[in-house]
Design a protein around this motif. Structure first.
Motif, PDB file in Angstrom:
ATOM      1  N   ALA A 171       1.928   9.988   1.470  1.00 33.35           N
ATOM      2  CA  ALA A 171       1.235   9.594   0.249  1.00 33.35           C
ATOM      3  C   ALA A 171       1.447  10.570  -0.899  1.00 33.35           C
ATOM      4  O   ALA A 171       0.999  10.340  -1.994  1.00 33.35           O
ATOM      5  N   ILE A 180      -4.823   5.824   2.155  1.00 32.94           N
ATOM      6  CA  ILE A 180      -3.573   6.397   1.649  1.00 32.94           C
ATOM      7  C   ILE A 180      -3.046   5.549   0.491  1.00 32.94           C
ATOM      8  O   ILE A 180      -2.677   6.076  -0.555  1.00 32.94           O
ATOM      9  N   GLY A 181      -3.040   4.236   0.687  1.00 32.97           N
ATOM     10  CA  GLY A 181      -2.477   3.331  -0.322  1.00 32.97           C
ATOM     11  C   GLY A 181      -3.174   3.438  -1.668  1.00 32.97           C
ATOM     12  O   GLY A 181      -2.565   3.241  -2.717  1.00 32.97           O
ATOM     13  N   SER A 182      -4.465   3.765  -1.649  1.00 33.82           N
ATOM     14  CA  SER A 182      -5.197   3.881  -2.912  1.00 33.82           C
ATOM     15  C   SER A 182      -4.857   5.191  -3.613  1.00 33.82           C
ATOM     16  O   SER A 182      -5.234   5.400  -4.757  1.00 33.82           O
ATOM     17  N   GLY A 183      -4.174   6.086  -2.895  1.00 34.62           N
ATOM     18  CA  GLY A 183      -3.806   7.365  -3.504  1.00 34.62           C
ATOM     19  C   GLY A 183      -4.930   8.399  -3.433  1.00 34.62           C
ATOM     20  O   GLY A 183      -4.790   9.505  -3.951  1.00 34.62           O
ATOM     21  N   ILE A 243      -6.147   9.907  -0.702  1.00 36.35           N
ATOM     22  CA  ILE A 243      -5.717  11.018   0.160  1.00 36.35           C
ATOM     23  C   ILE A 243      -4.245  10.841   0.516  1.00 36.35           C
ATOM     24  O   ILE A 243      -3.701   9.748   0.412  1.00 36.35           O
ATOM     25  N   ASP A 244      -3.607  11.928   0.926  1.00 36.75           N
ATOM     26  CA  ASP A 244      -2.220  11.804   1.353  1.00 36.75           C
ATOM     27  C   ASP A 244      -2.177  11.768   2.876  1.00 36.75           C
ATOM     28  O   ASP A 244      -3.198  11.910   3.555  1.00 36.75           O
ATOM     29  N   SER A 245      -0.978  11.580   3.422  1.00 40.66           N
ATOM     30  CA  SER A 245      -0.898  11.349   4.861  1.00 40.66           C
ATOM     31  C   SER A 245      -1.258  12.605   5.668  1.00 40.66           C
ATOM     32  O   SER A 245      -1.677  12.495   6.807  1.00 40.66           O
ATOM     33  N   PHE A 246      -1.100  13.770   5.051  1.00 41.83           N
ATOM     34  CA  PHE A 246      -1.440  14.984   5.808  1.00 41.83           C
ATOM     35  C   PHE A 246      -2.953  15.145   5.943  1.00 41.83           C
ATOM     36  O   PHE A 246      -3.456  15.498   6.998  1.00 41.83           O
ATOM     37  N   ILE A 301      -4.049  12.740   8.519  1.00 43.92           N
ATOM     38  CA  ILE A 301      -3.903  13.230   9.892  1.00 43.92           C
ATOM     39  C   ILE A 301      -5.066  14.165  10.236  1.00 43.92           C
ATOM     40  O   ILE A 301      -5.654  14.077  11.316  1.00 43.92           O
ATOM     41  N   ASP A 302      -5.410  15.053   9.307  1.00 41.76           N
ATOM     42  CA  ASP A 302      -6.549  15.947   9.562  1.00 41.76           C
ATOM     43  C   ASP A 302      -7.827  15.143   9.803  1.00 41.76           C
ATOM     44  O   ASP A 302      -8.628  15.470  10.674  1.00 41.76           O
ATOM     45  N   CYS A 339      -8.009  12.132  10.998  1.00 35.47           N
ATOM     46  CA  CYS A 339      -7.914  11.514  12.340  1.00 35.47           C
ATOM     47  C   CYS A 339      -8.238  12.545  13.424  1.00 35.47           C
ATOM     48  O   CYS A 339      -8.916  12.223  14.410  1.00 35.47           O
ATOM     49  N   ASN A 366      -7.768   1.040   1.308  1.00 34.05           N
ATOM     50  CA  ASN A 366      -6.748   1.768   2.053  1.00 34.05           C
ATOM     51  C   ASN A 366      -6.756   3.217   1.591  1.00 34.05           C
ATOM     52  O   ASN A 366      -6.517   3.514   0.413  1.00 34.05           O
ATOM     53  N   THR A 409       0.823  -1.218   0.000  1.00 29.52           N
ATOM     54  CA  THR A 409       0.000   0.000   0.000  1.00 29.52           C
ATOM     55  C   THR A 409       0.856   1.267   0.000  1.00 29.52           C
ATOM     56  O   THR A 409       0.334   2.366  -0.147  1.00 29.52           O
TER      57      THR A 409
END
Ligand SMILES: C[S@@+](CC[C@H](N)C(=O)[O-])C[C@H]1O[C@@H](n2cnc3c(N)ncnc32)[C@H](O)[C@@H]1O
Lengths: 308, 92
Positions: free
Chosen positions: A292, B43-46, B48-51, B54-55, B57, B41, A30
């Motif tokens: 990502a 993030i893994g699906s692309g 959304i990004d990790s930032f 975090i928002d 979450c 997933n 992933t």
């Protein structure tokens, strides 16, 4: 090994990088969306550079590549946690070096895994690789004649190794507050075959200038950790001959488990550099692609300054 | 952020909250967000990004009052159902 197919990225001439990409595909599929996006944004020259860094990391990790991927995954999780804490509280998780020492640096298992994970970030996160690319292409090329360097907090030794492979680099003094850290640098440089021109020294850059009359100095990812950045840069100036060059790399506005001091802007750093006797020669900002692929307001600030 | 009707009593409501939040953050991604499956997933699906993750979450934390330690959630659980499992297990 067949080069993994990543849309728009040709890794046929980058075997070491391809090996790590393949390991990510196996161990953490992933994450491939991020890896693909990150690598697709790189030029051919940057891909060649990343391959060279990956080659060095393969040497340093001594075949423990799967464990390295797991450590990298763990580091990504810790960065996410640190970033979340930062967004919530508007301050970094730790605000004293002693806190970082007791929660991370003092635990050799944790620290080894953290350093190994960070090594892989040097190929997959452009905010961590870009500064090394700048070091190689924009800083080390400024020395026309024989030169001696100092590196403060040399860590895994990747920066020092880039300098030591140049025939005109006569030697590097590596200064670190931690004896364990400097032993690790020496071990890594031995594997690169460069240990004979690396002189490790234990000391605090905030307290003393480690040498006098050096031609150049590298301070990468240290200024956000030291207790007194003004004294650190003053001692950096005192270590250099007039006209000597400083390469500085510091994270501005982004969190990590061992970032203590939050630099709110590059201007804050520039003001100190100016105050202690440096003139800015060139600078660049490397924004982090998120895990990502997005961007925040944070960046790695890279500055090259001349001692005046 | 859009008004949300999360009543926190089911994965469906949780999914509606997540999609509504992401839709308000990334209106240009509306179609991909609507098509997100619960196991995908994020993030893994692309998508959304990790930032943004975090928002998201932080928004979930605020809404549910469940402290969310992202480092405790495996990356493979960064899906609507993975987050729901984490939150619902800690809500009682
Ligand atoms: C994050 S590592 C940097 C590694 C490497 N330079 C890089 O760019 O990845 C920071 C290093 O700085 C060292 N350090 C922290 N405070 C110091 C100080 N006051 N004087 C000298 N070294 C220090 C730490 O022990 C650690 O080895």
């Amino acid at each position: 090994m067949a080069a993994p197919s990543l849309t728009g990225v040709d890794l046929t001439a980058a075997p070491s990088l391809a090996r790590f990409v393949e390991l990510i595909r196996e161990r953490w599929p992933t994450h491939m969306a991020f890896v693909g996006r990150n690598l697709a944004a790189r030029s051919n020259a940057e891909i060649r550079f990343l391959d060279d860094m990956a080659r060095r990391i393969l040497i340093v990790s001594e075949g423990r590549t799967l464990a390295a991927i797991d450590s990298y995954r763990d580091v990504c999780a810790q960065y996410l946690r640190a970033e979340m804490e930062y967004r919530k509280k508007k301050r970094y998780v730790n605000d004293k070096f002693d806190d970082v020492v007791s929660s991370l640096y003092d635990h050799s298992d944790r620290m080894n895994s953290y350093m190994t994970g960070l090594l892989l970030s040097v190929i997959f996160w452009w905010q961590n690789s870009g500064p090394y690319y700048f070091l190689k292409t924009e800083f080390l090329t400024m020395f026309d004649e024989a030169f001696a360097l100092v590196e403060v907090g040399p860590g895994h030794g990747l920066g020092s190794s880039l300098a030591l492979e140049l025939p005109n680099c006569t030697g590097i003094t590596g200064l670190d507050i931690s004896a364990e850290s400097i032993a690790m640098t020496q071990a890594c440089l031995r594997r690169f075959g460069h240990a004979d021109r690396f002189f490790g020294k234990v000391g605090d850059i905030c307290v003393d200038a480690p040498v006098r009359d050096a031609d150049g100095m590298v301070i990468s990812q240290v200024l956000e950790i030291v207790s007194d950045p003004v004294s650190a840069l003053r001692n950096a100036r005192a270590s250099l001959r007039d006209g000597g060059l400083l390469f500085l790399n510091a994270p501005v506005n982004f969190a990590a488990p061992d970032h203590i001091r939050r630099w709110g802007s590059a201007d804050e750093i520039d003001a100190i550099l100016d105050r202690v006797g440096f003139k800015l020669v060139k600078q660049k900002r490397y924004a982090p692609s998120s895990i990502a692929g997005g961007e925040t307001q944070g960046y790695s600030y890279v500055a090259v300054c001349s001692a005046v | 952020m859009k008004e949300c009707e999360w009543t926190m009593d089911s994965e469906r409501a949780f999914e509606a909250f997540v999609k509504s939040y992401l839709g308000s953050r990334m209106p240009e991604m509306e179609a991909s967000i609507a098509a997100l499956e619960s196991q995908t997933n994020l993030i893994g699906s692309g998508v959304i990004d990790s930032f943004i993750f975090i928002d998201l979450c932080l928004a979930i934390e605020e809404e549910s009052r469940v402290p969310l330690d992202v480092a405790e959630i495996d990356f493979d659980q960064f899906s609507i159902s993975g987050l729901w499992s984490y939150v619902s297990a800690r809500r009682s």
